[in-house]
Design an enzyme around this catalytic site. Structure first.
Site, short mmCIF file in Angstrom:
data_model
loop_
_atom_site.label_atom_id
_atom_site.label_comp_id
_atom_site.label_asym_id
_atom_site.label_seq_id
_atom_site.Cartn_x
_atom_site.Cartn_y
_atom_site.Cartn_z
N GLU A 104 4.84 6.67 0.26
CA GLU A 104 5.98 6.81 -0.32
C GLU A 104 7.26 5.86 0.38
O GLU A 104 8.30 6.13 0.84
CB GLU A 104 5.75 7.83 0.84
CG GLU A 104 4.60 9.09 0.47
CD GLU A 104 3.29 9.09 0.15
OE1 GLU A 104 3.04 7.76 0.38
OE2 GLU A 104 2.74 10.14 0.79
N GLU B 68 -1.43 -1.98 -0.35
CA GLU B 68 -2.39 -2.88 1.32
C GLU B 68 -2.63 -4.53 1.95
O GLU B 68 -2.10 -5.22 1.08
CB GLU B 68 -4.33 -2.05 0.95
CG GLU B 68 -4.29 -0.72 0.19
CD GLU B 68 -5.27 0.31 -0.25
OE1 GLU B 68 -6.32 -0.91 -0.34
OE2 GLU B 68 -5.44 1.15 0.01
N CYS C 109 1.05 11.62 4.44
CA CYS C 109 0.33 11.46 5.80
C CYS C 109 1.14 11.58 6.91
O CYS C 109 2.47 11.59 6.17
CB CYS C 109 -0.53 9.31 6.27
SG CYS C 109 1.25 8.42 6.21
N ASN D 75 1.52 2.26 -3.19
CA ASN D 75 0.69 1.48 -1.96
C ASN D 75 0.78 0.21 -1.90
O ASN D 75 -0.25 -0.87 -3.42
CB ASN D 75 -0.31 2.71 -1.26
CG ASN D 75 -1.30 2.73 -2.62
OD1 ASN D 75 -1.13 2.95 -3.83
ND2 ASN D 75 -2.39 2.72 -1.95
N CYS E 110 2.18 2.89 2.86
CA CYS E 110 2.08 3.75 1.63
C CYS E 110 3.35 3.74 0.99
O CYS E 110 4.05 3.47 1.30
CB CYS E 110 1.89 4.99 2.32
SG CYS E 110 1.05 5.44 3.95
N CYS F 2 4.30 9.57 7.09
CA CYS F 2 5.14 9.59 5.74
C CYS F 2 5.83 11.01 5.79
O CYS F 2 6.64 10.65 5.80
CB CYS F 2 4.91 9.13 4.59
SG CYS F 2 3.87 7.30 4.50
#
Ligand code: THU
Length: 133
Positions: A56, A45, A87, A43, A54, A90
């Protein structure tokens, strides 16, 4: 042939490079592609929070940049009490590059804890069929 355990170790390694200064929640992902290659992601940010991506999504982007578009298996790893699930966004991204055999392995730092097909995790995905009028 790559075993889920060695895919797990690649996800753990990628997780170490996660850029997560805001949530402090590092996630790693490793994809085994249909052709047998491994693509990893972590990930990333951003101070403008919604700009973050993310693990993924990062791994999928690496796979597509590598010229592939089918996920055989994906391992997602985080250090949390409850194993994490991708999530919703994803899962939809994974579904774009999945078939009925695509397997999602959920792991904590000690190893893979649960494995599901994409169909189990996202039974009502939006796909090309849904676009038909
Ligand atoms: N995150 C992932 O990378 N993958 C998931 O499956 C769940 C959440 C990231 C996004 C954000 O950087 C941090 O974890 C906390 O939500």
């Amino acid at each position: 042939m790559i075993l889920p355990e060695s895919l797990f170790l690649k996800a753990v390694k990628a997780r170490k490079n996660a850029y997560a200064p805001y949530s402090k929640f590092k996630v790693g992902a490793a994809i085994l592609s249909a052709k047998g290659n491994v693509y990893v992601g972590a990930n990333v940010e951003n101070v403008s929070y919604p700009c973050g991506i993310c693990a993924e999504t990062a791994a999928i982007a690496a796979m597509v940049a590598g010229g592939e578009n089918l996920i055989q298996e994906i391992v997602i790893v985080a250090d949390s009490k409850e194993i994490i699930s991708p999530c919703g966004a994803c899962l939809q991204r994974i579904s774009e590059f999945s078939n009925q055999k695509t397997t999602i392995h959920l792991a904590d730092l000690s190893g893979i804890k649960k494995s599901y097909t994409l169909g189990q995790m996202l039974p009502f995905n939006f796909d090309e069929e849904s676009l038909r009028q």
